[in-house]
Design an enzyme around this catalytic site. Structure first.
Site, PDB file in Angstrom:
ATOM      1  N   LYS A  12      -8.627  14.081   4.808  1.00 12.16           N
ATOM      2  CA  LYS A  12      -7.799  12.884   4.776  1.00 12.16           C
ATOM      3  C   LYS A  12      -6.774  13.056   5.893  1.00 12.16           C
ATOM      4  CE  LYS A  12      -6.730  14.021   0.438  1.00 12.16           C
ATOM      5  NZ  LYS A  12      -6.842  12.815  -0.348  1.00 12.16           N
ATOM      6  N   ARG A  13      -5.951  12.009   6.168  1.00  7.74           N
ATOM      7  CA  ARG A  13      -4.903  12.189   7.170  1.00  7.74           C
ATOM      8  C   ARG A  13      -4.020  13.372   6.779  1.00  7.74           C
ATOM      9  NH1 ARG A  13      -4.455   8.271  11.417  1.00  7.74           N
ATOM     10  NH2 ARG A  13      -2.487   9.313  11.858  1.00  7.74           N
TER      11      ARG A  13
ATOM     12  N   LYS B 288       0.572  14.618   1.162  1.00  7.17           N
ATOM     13  CA  LYS B 288      -0.798  14.897   0.699  1.00  7.17           C
ATOM     14  C   LYS B 288      -1.001  16.387   0.422  1.00  7.17           C
ATOM     15  CE  LYS B 288      -2.769  10.937   3.240  1.00  7.17           C
ATOM     16  NZ  LYS B 288      -3.442  10.104   2.214  1.00  7.17           N
TER      17      LYS B 288
ATOM     18  N   THR C 164      -8.623   6.742  -1.889  1.00  4.51           N
ATOM     19  CA  THR C 164      -9.972   6.209  -2.062  1.00  4.51           C
ATOM     20  C   THR C 164     -10.988   7.324  -1.808  1.00  4.51           C
ATOM     21  OG1 THR C 164      -9.729   5.369   0.196  1.00  4.51           O
ATOM     22  CG2 THR C 164      -9.568   3.762  -1.591  1.00  4.51           C
TER      23      THR C 164
ATOM     24  N   HIS D  25       0.794  -1.235   0.000  1.00  9.39           N
ATOM     25  CA  HIS D  25       0.000   0.000   0.000  1.00  9.39           C
ATOM     26  C   HIS D  25       0.818   1.273   0.000  1.00  9.39           C
ATOM     27  CE1 HIS D  25      -3.995  -1.835   0.838  1.00  9.39           C
ATOM     28  NE2 HIS D  25      -3.270  -2.759   1.431  1.00  9.39           N
TER      29      HIS D  25
ATOM     30  N   LYS E 135     -14.711   8.567  -3.669  1.00  5.75           N
ATOM     31  CA  LYS E 135     -15.973   8.857  -2.973  1.00  5.75           C
ATOM     32  C   LYS E 135     -16.552  10.201  -3.427  1.00  5.75           C
ATOM     33  CE  LYS E 135     -14.135   6.162   0.792  1.00  5.75           C
ATOM     34  NZ  LYS E 135     -13.278   6.174   1.992  1.00  5.75           N
TER      35      LYS E 135
HETATM   36  N1  CRA Z   1      -2.182   5.551   3.791  1.00  6.96           N
HETATM   37  C1  CRA Z   1      -2.084   4.729   0.837  1.00  6.96           C
HETATM   38  O1  CRA Z   1      -1.281   5.788   1.211  1.00  6.96           O
HETATM   39  C2  CRA Z   1      -4.212   3.988  -0.255  1.00  6.96           C
HETATM   40  C3  CRA Z   1      -4.492   3.166   0.991  1.00  6.96           C
HETATM   41  C4  CRA Z   1      -5.273   1.910   0.653  1.00  6.96           C
HETATM   42  C5  CRA Z   1      -2.367   3.823   2.040  1.00  6.96           C
HETATM   43  C6  CRA Z   1      -3.354   5.197   0.133  1.00  6.96           C
HETATM   44  O2  CRA Z   1      -3.022   5.893  -1.050  1.00  6.96           O
HETATM   45  O3  CRA Z   1      -5.415   4.400  -0.841  1.00  6.96           O
HETATM   46  O4  CRA Z   1      -3.267   2.775   1.638  1.00  6.96           O
HETATM   47  N2  CRA Z   1      -1.106   3.220   2.441  1.00  6.96           N
HETATM   48  O5  CRA Z   1      -4.639   1.158  -0.340  1.00  6.96           O
HETATM   49  C7  CRA Z   1      -0.806   2.649   3.637  1.00  6.96           C
HETATM   50  O6  CRA Z   1      -1.540   2.665   4.602  1.00  6.96           O
HETATM   51  C8  CRA Z   1       0.755   1.326   4.860  1.00  6.96           C
HETATM   52  O7  CRA Z   1       0.378   2.032   3.710  1.00  6.96           O
HETATM   53  C9  CRA Z   1      -2.914   4.626   3.223  1.00  6.96           C
HETATM   54  O8  CRA Z   1      -4.006   4.421   3.643  1.00  6.96           O
END
Ligand code: CRA
Length: 820
Positions: free
Chosen positions: A561-562, A567, A669, A370, A673
């Protein structure tokens, strides 16, 4: 034993009727006999619990049927191992999926109870940080919907993600207590308990003559106890299980110590065991690197694998059929130690030979990556692993030896490549690379968007990819349209049903039928009206929670988002300041009224992220109090972002900010949405934005900025942010006003360091992308100023986003990875 009976012959509860009177009487029944409250004294929370119990009972019938079916058909089972499940509230989801929304609403209202009021009391299950955890929750719902026999395995944290409070614009973290009123969804399964060990030593039995055997003698042991939550798919097709483990001590109290007067010592072991599953680590996409985290990872991996192997042996004579009957998906590397644990269980406990066990292991596991952020790739110091999991360390060395011999002898790999594929990172303190372990132990490794998968092949896993060229594949993320359209946006859902019928409810890709309505002025007007009502709902929420008034006729520009430097909330904030300057300098121009919304949590130890939150709040205070921009610009940082807040904000967005530095957001994601709910996206060519552009059409999304290749090149060759800043009057003015304390008169140098980072290295390309971003924002203004064009584009976004349903993603996993 029930197992020996033919389940089909047993008496079953009669199918339940669901007219509102019957449902109302069931609710009263639960209130009386399960909660022990009289109607007259029942509190809203009691009504919530009683309602959930009624819904849950309906689901249970289906649940048992699903389990029996999987058993009878010898179906392949899919196990989704994830340290995070960011579920949010469950009641509305469950009621809507079993199709009882009207009945339950009417039943409650006949009892004088408002469904929306009690639904708002359900706590968010926030057992996750962000995208990765929310994806796991969407996947659980989609696996049930597309009828895949699946189990989610994770941890039942007592405290989920912290509650975010604002103190003078700074983030303060408070404990979250989702279990305070109990959890009516879950079933405690005392009989499904397993021992999990830590530490100790490894005994070797046998030697030259007889085959060697290894026995791990852990020094510490805890019990993993299961809690099951049913997950119901759309139209109740199938109900799967989310099984979360809770750590329990073997001895609840050391009675001898207690009797000897050591009252605290008597509970030490018990506290230590329970602390294992007490809190979720609050970092997003960066590893915590602490021993307790490794303990959590091993704890839930070991319990889950013991459970999986037990279930397999109940049905099949041995493990040769495991890869054919079981798929285990690793959600990132957090459960990667499972690979070594599977080898230990197969070899040491069940007596298989190493080679045979390895074939089974590889055939069973697959791994999803991820993130490519180098600092986010998990690795554990060798001495720590050796001390905590001595047998697993031996297994890691054995796997490594086999892999490196193969790479060197058969594939003639050079030193450099050998170093990069090794399970042991030898640069500095020796560490075990969990990504390499997950890769080598799996038959499939997938990325989460097309771009991210390409970059995986070119960067972190380049050498492993050349060693095993068939393993890496892409599965672009998705979102469940039930929660992220039908439940969060009932107004839009009704309008869509009116326009194109109900087909899209069962197949989101049928939304394409909406495309022709983009040119229908009457439809666009209704679409705009739905959006307006959703904006009113958000405006009310913000007025209630924060006492801030916003005008629903302004453009709602939202970045939620976080908080992460990659970001680039900072890029958005710098542009906000530039816009503020522009509006004040040119009051004679026709500015588009905007409300800029921000929300998101920062990891408690992430200094710059917390500073960015403070900056957003400081900028908001100044701008919102300046009469010069009144009615034209407002900034709102909404505290305590969570799934439930997202469900209010997403449908209310006109503009969706997806502006990460290209190459850094694996997928995203939230981007999906917003677009599905009729927002226009302003974004970079990063993550799934690239595929969104392909689906909605380049003319229906505003793309700006450097590409991933350009970012990589600029970083390699070194770019000159100072020159860029000097070349842009708007940018340099905005940066210097932030740096000099215009927004922080109480501490003028508060943001100097943050802005220095842009001047000195600009790693995240804030300066490099600024002009392109500001121009793109003015392009957005121009589109907004022509409502026909704006709504034609946003209608097309809704029409063309169906592909991003997590049902599609799950079907691809099922056919291409799990073969289920
Ligand atoms: N932080 C990615 O950064 C992705 C999600 C789900 C992340 C996002 O771009 O949409 O995973 N990566 O695939 C992550 O957690 C450990 O890595 C995220 O949520």
């Amino acid at each position: 034993m029930i197992n020996n009976l033919n389940a089909a012959d047993l008496p079953r509860p009669a199918p339940r009727s669901s007219n509102p009177e019957i449902m109302a009487s069931e609710i009263i029944e639960r209130l009386t006999y399960r909660i022990g409250k009289d109607v007259k004294v029942a509190k809203p929370h009691d009504w919530l619990t009683a309602t959930i119990l009624v819904v849950r009972d309906r689901i249970i019938d289906k649940w048992m049927e699903s389990t029996r079916k999987a058993y009878a058909n010898n179906s392949k089972r899919v196990y989704y191992l994830s340290l995070e499940f960011l579920i949010g509230r469950l009641m509305r989801d469950a009621i809507s999926n079993i199709g009882l929304m009207h009945e339950i609403r009417d039943a409650l209202s006949s009892l004088g109870v408002d469904l929306d009021v009690i639904a708002g009391l359900e706590p968010d299950a926030a057992l996750g940080n962000g995208g990765l955890g929310r994806l796991a929750a969407c996947f659980m719902e989609s696996m049930a919907t597309v009828d895949i026999p699946a189990y989610g395995y994770g941890i039942r944290y007592v405290h989920g993600l912290f509650r975010q409070q604002m103190a003078d614009g700074w983030q303060v973290e408070l404990p979250e207590t989702w279990l305070a009123h109990g959890n009516p969804w879950e079933f405690e399964r005392r009989e499904s308990s397993y021992e999990v060990g830590f530490g100790g030593s490894v005994e070797t039995i046998g030697g030259y003559e007889d085959p060697q055997r290894f026995v791990w003698k852990p020094a510490e042991r805890v019990i993993a106890m299961a809690y099951d939550t049913p997950v119901v798919g759309w139209r109740g097709t199938r109900v799967n299980t989310l099984r979360l483990w809770s750590a329990q001590p073997i001895d609840p109290i050391l009675l001898a110590a207690f009797n000897a007067g050591d009252h605290i010592g008597a509970l030490r072991e018990s506290n230590k065991a329970e602390s294992l599953t007490r809190v979720l680590y609050p970092a997003d996409a960066t590893p915590a690197g602490q021993e307790l985290r490794l303990r959590q990872e091993f704890f839930f991996s070991s319990a889950s694998l013991q459970d999986i192997l037990r279930r397999h042996l109940q049905q099949y004579p041995d493990f040769t059929s495991l890869p054919e009957k079981v798929s285990i998906q690793l959600n990132d590397t957090h459960p990667a130690i499972s690979i070594a644990e599977m080898m230990r269980l197969l070899c040491d406990v069940h007596g298989l030979e190493f080679e045979e066990a390895w074939k089974i292991t590889q055939g069973t596991f697959s791994y999803t990556n991820h993130t490519l952020l180098p600092e986010a790739l998990e690795s554990w110091p060798v001495p720590l692993l050796e001390r905590l999991l001595p047998r697993h360390m031996q297994i890691v060395y054995a796997i490594n030896a086999n892999t490196l011999v193969y790479a060197r002898k058969e594939k003639k790999m050079a030193d450099q490549q050998i170093r990069s594929i090794s399970l042991i990172d030898e640069g500095g303190e020796r560490r075990v690379r969990m990504g390499n372990l997950a890769f080598i132990g799996s038959h499939s490794i997938n990325g989460v968007s097309a771009l991210h998968t390409d970059l995986m092949k070119e960067t972190v896993f380049a050498d492993l990819h050349s060693l095993y060229p068939d393993r890496i594949n892409n599965k672009t993320n998705g979102i469940t349209p039930r929660r992220w359209l039908m439940q969060c946006n009932p107004g839009l859902t009704s309008l869509l049903r009116e326009a194109i019928g109900d087909d899209f409810l069962d197949d989101a890709e049928k939304l394409t039928a909406l495309d022709r309505f983009a040119d229908d002025a009457g439809f666009r007007e209704k679409f705009a009206e739905v959006k307006r009502l959703n904006k009113v709902r958000l405006a009310n929420t913000v007025a209630q929670r924060m006492g801030i008034r916003v005008d629903p006729s302004a453009m709602f520009d939202i970045q939620i988002k976080r908080i992460h430097e990659y970001k680039r909330q900072l890029l958005n904030l710098v542009e906000t300041v530039a816009l503020y300057d522009q509006i004040r300098s040119h009051p004679e121009l026709d500015w588009v009224p905007r409300v800029k919304f921000f929300a998101g949590k920062a990891a408690p130890s992430y200094h710059n992220a917390k500073l960015i939150i403070k900056l957003a709040n400081d900028i908001a205070r100044v701008i919102n109090n300046d009469p010069a921009v009144r009615g034209l610009l407002k900034v709102v940082f909404v505290p305590n972002y969570n799934v439930s807040l997202a469900e209010i904000m997403v449908p209310a967005a006109d503009l969706s900010e997806q502006i990460s530095t290209a190459g850094m957001e694996a997928s995203g994601t939230g981007n999906m949405k917003f677009a599905l709910n009729g927002a226009l996206t302003i974004g970079t060519l990063d993550g799934a934005n690239v595929e969104m552009r392909d689906h909605v059409g380049a003319e229906n999304i505003v793309i700006f900025g450097m590409t991933a290749d350009e970012v990589a090149k600029a970083r390699a060759e070194g770019h000159n942010p100072r020159a860029i800043i000097e070349g842009s009057a708007e940018l340099s003015q905005a940066l210097s006003s932030i740096a000099s304390g215009v927004f922080s008169p109480d501490d003028r140098s508060r943001f100097a360091g943050l802005i220095d980072g842009i001047y000195n290295s600009d790693w995240f390309m804030v300066a490099a992308d600024f002009d392109a971003y500001a121009n793109a924002q003015r392009e957005v203004d121009a589109i907004w100023s022509d409502p026909d064009s704006w709504y034609a584009k946003t209608v097309r976004n809704t029409a063309r986003m169906g592909w991003f349903s997590s049902d599609r993603t799950i079907r691809q996993y099922a056919t291409e990875i799990w073969r289920a």
